[in-house]
Design a protein around this motif. Sequence first.
Motif, PDB file in Angstrom:
ATOM      1  N   MET A  17     -15.758  27.161  34.475  1.00  0.00           N
ATOM      2  CA  MET A  17     -14.530  27.906  34.746  1.00  0.00           C
ATOM      3  C   MET A  17     -13.302  27.008  34.603  1.00  0.00           C
ATOM      4  O   MET A  17     -12.376  27.315  33.866  1.00  0.00           O
ATOM      5  N   SER A  18     -13.352  25.862  35.298  1.00  0.00           N
ATOM      6  CA  SER A  18     -12.167  25.003  35.241  1.00  0.00           C
ATOM      7  C   SER A  18     -11.955  24.495  33.820  1.00  0.00           C
ATOM      8  O   SER A  18     -10.827  24.265  33.404  1.00  0.00           O
ATOM      9  N   SER A  19     -13.037  24.368  33.061  1.00  0.00           N
ATOM     10  CA  SER A  19     -12.837  23.882  31.692  1.00  0.00           C
ATOM     11  C   SER A  19     -12.168  24.959  30.856  1.00  0.00           C
ATOM     12  O   SER A  19     -11.402  24.663  29.939  1.00  0.00           O
ATOM     13  N   ILE A  20     -12.422  26.202  31.195  1.00  0.00           N
ATOM     14  CA  ILE A  20     -11.731  27.270  30.463  1.00  0.00           C
ATOM     15  C   ILE A  20     -10.248  27.256  30.788  1.00  0.00           C
ATOM     16  O   ILE A  20      -9.391  27.348  29.916  1.00  0.00           O
ATOM     17  N   ILE A  21      -9.945  27.078  32.069  1.00  0.00           N
ATOM     18  CA  ILE A  21      -8.527  27.002  32.445  1.00  0.00           C
ATOM     19  C   ILE A  21      -7.879  25.780  31.804  1.00  0.00           C
ATOM     20  O   ILE A  21      -6.764  25.841  31.294  1.00  0.00           O
ATOM     21  N   GLN A  22      -8.623  24.703  31.777  1.00  0.00           N
ATOM     22  CA  GLN A  22      -8.105  23.495  31.125  1.00  0.00           C
ATOM     23  C   GLN A  22      -7.781  23.784  29.658  1.00  0.00           C
ATOM     24  O   GLN A  22      -6.738  23.401  29.143  1.00  0.00           O
ATOM     25  N   GLN A  23      -8.684  24.484  28.990  1.00  0.00           N
ATOM     26  CA  GLN A  23      -8.446  24.792  27.577  1.00  0.00           C
ATOM     27  C   GLN A  23      -7.278  25.748  27.415  1.00  0.00           C
ATOM     28  O   GLN A  23      -6.530  25.679  26.444  1.00  0.00           O
ATOM     29  N   LEU A  24      -7.147  26.635  28.377  1.00  0.00           N
ATOM     30  CA  LEU A  24      -6.014  27.560  28.359  1.00  0.00           C
ATOM     31  C   LEU A  24      -4.702  26.768  28.400  1.00  0.00           C
ATOM     32  O   LEU A  24      -3.769  27.026  27.642  1.00  0.00           O
ATOM     33  N   ILE A  25      -4.684  25.775  29.279  1.00  0.00           N
ATOM     34  CA  ILE A  25      -3.484  24.934  29.373  1.00  0.00           C
ATOM     35  C   ILE A  25      -3.237  24.238  28.038  1.00  0.00           C
ATOM     36  O   ILE A  25      -2.136  24.281  27.495  1.00  0.00           O
ATOM     37  N   ASN A  26      -4.302  23.643  27.494  1.00  0.00           N
ATOM     38  CA  ASN A  26      -4.134  22.951  26.210  1.00  0.00           C
ATOM     39  C   ASN A  26      -3.667  23.915  25.125  1.00  0.00           C
ATOM     40  O   ASN A  26      -2.863  23.553  24.258  1.00  0.00           O
ATOM     41  N   GLY A  27      -4.194  25.139  25.184  1.00  0.00           N
ATOM     42  CA  GLY A  27      -3.805  26.148  24.199  1.00  0.00           C
ATOM     43  C   GLY A  27      -2.332  26.495  24.294  1.00  0.00           C
ATOM     44  O   GLY A  27      -1.655  26.665  23.280  1.00  0.00           O
ATOM     45  N   VAL A  28      -1.833  26.564  25.520  1.00  0.00           N
ATOM     46  CA  VAL A  28      -0.414  26.873  25.702  1.00  0.00           C
ATOM     47  C   VAL A  28       0.452  25.753  25.118  1.00  0.00           C
ATOM     48  O   VAL A  28       1.482  26.002  24.494  1.00  0.00           O
ATOM     49  N   ILE A  29      -0.005  24.522  25.288  1.00  0.00           N
ATOM     50  CA  ILE A  29       0.768  23.379  24.760  1.00  0.00           C
ATOM     51  C   ILE A  29       0.838  23.470  23.233  1.00  0.00           C
ATOM     52  O   ILE A  29       1.912  23.437  22.624  1.00  0.00           O
ATOM     53  N   LEU A  30      -0.331  23.590  22.616  1.00  0.00           N
ATOM     54  CA  LEU A  30      -0.388  23.660  21.160  1.00  0.00           C
ATOM     55  C   LEU A  30       0.374  24.894  20.673  1.00  0.00           C
ATOM     56  O   LEU A  30       1.134  24.846  19.695  1.00  0.00           O
ATOM     57  N   GLY A  31       0.167  25.990  21.398  1.00  0.00           N
ATOM     58  CA  GLY A  31       0.834  27.249  21.044  1.00  0.00           C
ATOM     59  C   GLY A  31       2.352  27.128  21.080  1.00  0.00           C
ATOM     60  O   GLY A  31       3.049  27.776  20.303  1.00  0.00           O
ATOM     61  N   SER A  32       2.870  26.289  21.976  1.00  0.00           N
ATOM     62  CA  SER A  32       4.325  26.119  22.053  1.00  0.00           C
ATOM     63  C   SER A  32       4.869  25.601  20.731  1.00  0.00           C
ATOM     64  O   SER A  32       5.935  26.012  20.278  1.00  0.00           O
ATOM     65  N   VAL A  33       4.101  24.685  20.131  1.00  0.00           N
ATOM     66  CA  VAL A  33       4.545  24.117  18.860  1.00  0.00           C
ATOM     67  C   VAL A  33       4.423  25.167  17.749  1.00  0.00           C
ATOM     68  O   VAL A  33       5.340  25.339  16.940  1.00  0.00           O
ATOM     69  N   TYR A  34       3.317  25.909  17.741  1.00  0.00           N
ATOM     70  CA  TYR A  34       3.192  26.988  16.754  1.00  0.00           C
ATOM     71  C   TYR A  34       4.330  27.992  16.920  1.00  0.00           C
ATOM     72  O   TYR A  34       4.876  28.497  15.939  1.00  0.00           O
ATOM     73  N   ALA A  35       4.656  28.265  18.163  1.00  0.00           N
ATOM     74  CA  ALA A  35       5.707  29.254  18.425  1.00  0.00           C
ATOM     75  C   ALA A  35       7.046  28.785  17.865  1.00  0.00           C
ATOM     76  O   ALA A  35       7.764  29.547  17.223  1.00  0.00           O
TER      77      ALA A  35
END
Lengths: 238, 292
Positions: free
Chosen positions: B1-19
């Motif tokens: 579970m926490s690893s999914i949340i961790q990946q979610l956080i990482n996804g938001v970071i990467l997504g910020s750049v894509y955005a």
Amino acid sequence: MAEELLKVDNLSVNYGAIKAVRGVSFSVNSGEIVTLIGANGAGKSTILRTISGLEKVADGIISFEHQILNRMPSERRVRSGIVHVPEGRRVFPGMSVQENLQLGAFTISGKSQNNAAYEAVYEHFPILKDRRNQDAATLSGGEQQMLAIGRALMAKPKIILLDEPSMGLAPLYIQKIFDIIQNIRDTGVTVLVIEQNANQALKIADRGYVIEGGKITATGTGEELLASADVRQAYLGG
Amino acid sequence: MSSIIQQLINGVILGSVYALLALGYTMVYGIIKLINFAHGDVYMLGAYFGYFFIRVMHLNFFIALILSMAICSVLGMLIEFIAYRPLRHSPRIAVLISALGVSFFLQNGMSYLYGSDKRAFPQAIETTQYHFGALQISNIQIIIVTTAVALMILLHLIVKRTKMGRAMRAVSADEEAAILMGINVSRTISFTFAIGSALAAAGGVLIGLYYNNIDPLMGMTPGIKAFVAAVLGGIGIIPGAALGGWLIGILETMAQAVGLSNYKDAIVYAILIIILLLKPTGILGKNKREKV
Ligand SMILES: Nc1ncnc2c1ncn2[C@@H]1O[C@H](COP(=O)(O)OP(=O)(O)OP(=O)(O)O)[C@@H](O)[C@H]1O
Ligand SMILES: [Mg+2]
């Protein structure tokens, strides 16, 4: 003696091989309402579009206050006082009534000036004031037409070019638009208006021109044209 | 579970750049209906300018970021002026090909001038990790997200509140009507390229800081993904681009989290295809075919 404001001299305009306007000459004096009438495809819109710089002059001269416009970019024509309300209203969808009006004042600087201009527009069109935060796309056809005219007034025109302002409107609105055109003239703005509704247009116009196949075929005061047998036959239903 | 949340956080970071990148695509598309293939390469140039200002000029990271954005906004206007404006009234395919040409020119030009090897982006800000239970987030990640969000708010204010922003929206909605308002369309298009390119440059500098290396081809894949993000959100719609960017960033990191690293790009594109089949105008797109 009325002063000549806009002069179109031997104007021709082409769309590729199509000769839409062929050697048209006319003039509009300061303070007049002048109307161009004619059947579909006669070249009326093309003339207005060329005056505002959307189409290129193929031949002839357009001048405004004795200055030649032929190569002047559209935005400078707006700044010099020529404001065009295009066929089909063309209000900006996704923007509020107020934002549309604000865009009308794009060439005008100074907030206080604009506030007075808003008030003037809202005085002509109280309904726009009630609708000012509404998306322009959700207005009725008649309201959109009022917005399109109001938006043009925001630019403080010397001459306003109206392309079929009554098109597609219910009779009640049509009468209103013609009343407003007269009000606008009474505030000192010169009007050049295209109309399918020739009867009503000629009633309020000082002068009119009949366009056929890209040429002027008749001219006269509003009353003269209303009385003319040919014009009655062709455009006023006999 | 926490690893999914961790990946979610990482996804938001990467997504910020894509955005950030997707915003430029969508604004340019909105105003001249061009898919600006060179946009990813402006992002690359942004990273290189960031590198230059930090490594060679020894400037503070944020000053380097702002300077890089400023220079790229000028470059963006220049690209439009040289490569797109003369083709404004040509068939759209001509402009598209010109955009591809600019992209190759920038990629190969940079490879020629500075070599095609990866180079290390300076660690302008020392990394600190913060731990929240099993989750961790670094100061760099926080900087990326806050910078991206701040720039998006700034963009929103420019588009909604300023005269140039209104001109942009007017030209996007109805170019001819905009001309009749006295709006100078060429100047408005230049402005759009300036803003879009500045955001791309910011993305490039931020990603340099995040991944610590840059190379002349670094804009290709993110460029395509950001384009996908823009389409996903609804091309021409500014909030859609931000949404699409974050969505793709999250999808990509999630795919990695479930052990599909090798297929992460395929998954992103598969989802794009599915969403577009269901809603061709994108998530925030209007279903009616209406000019936005
Ligand atoms: N963009 C265009 N490309 C090619 N031909 C055009 C274009 N616009 C108008 N025309 C042609 O030019 C001629 C004049 O058109 P115009 O729109 O000026 O007529 P109009 O008098 O305004 O007609 P209506 O009353 O129907 O609005 C028509 O034959 C029309 O088909
Ligand atoms: Mg017409």
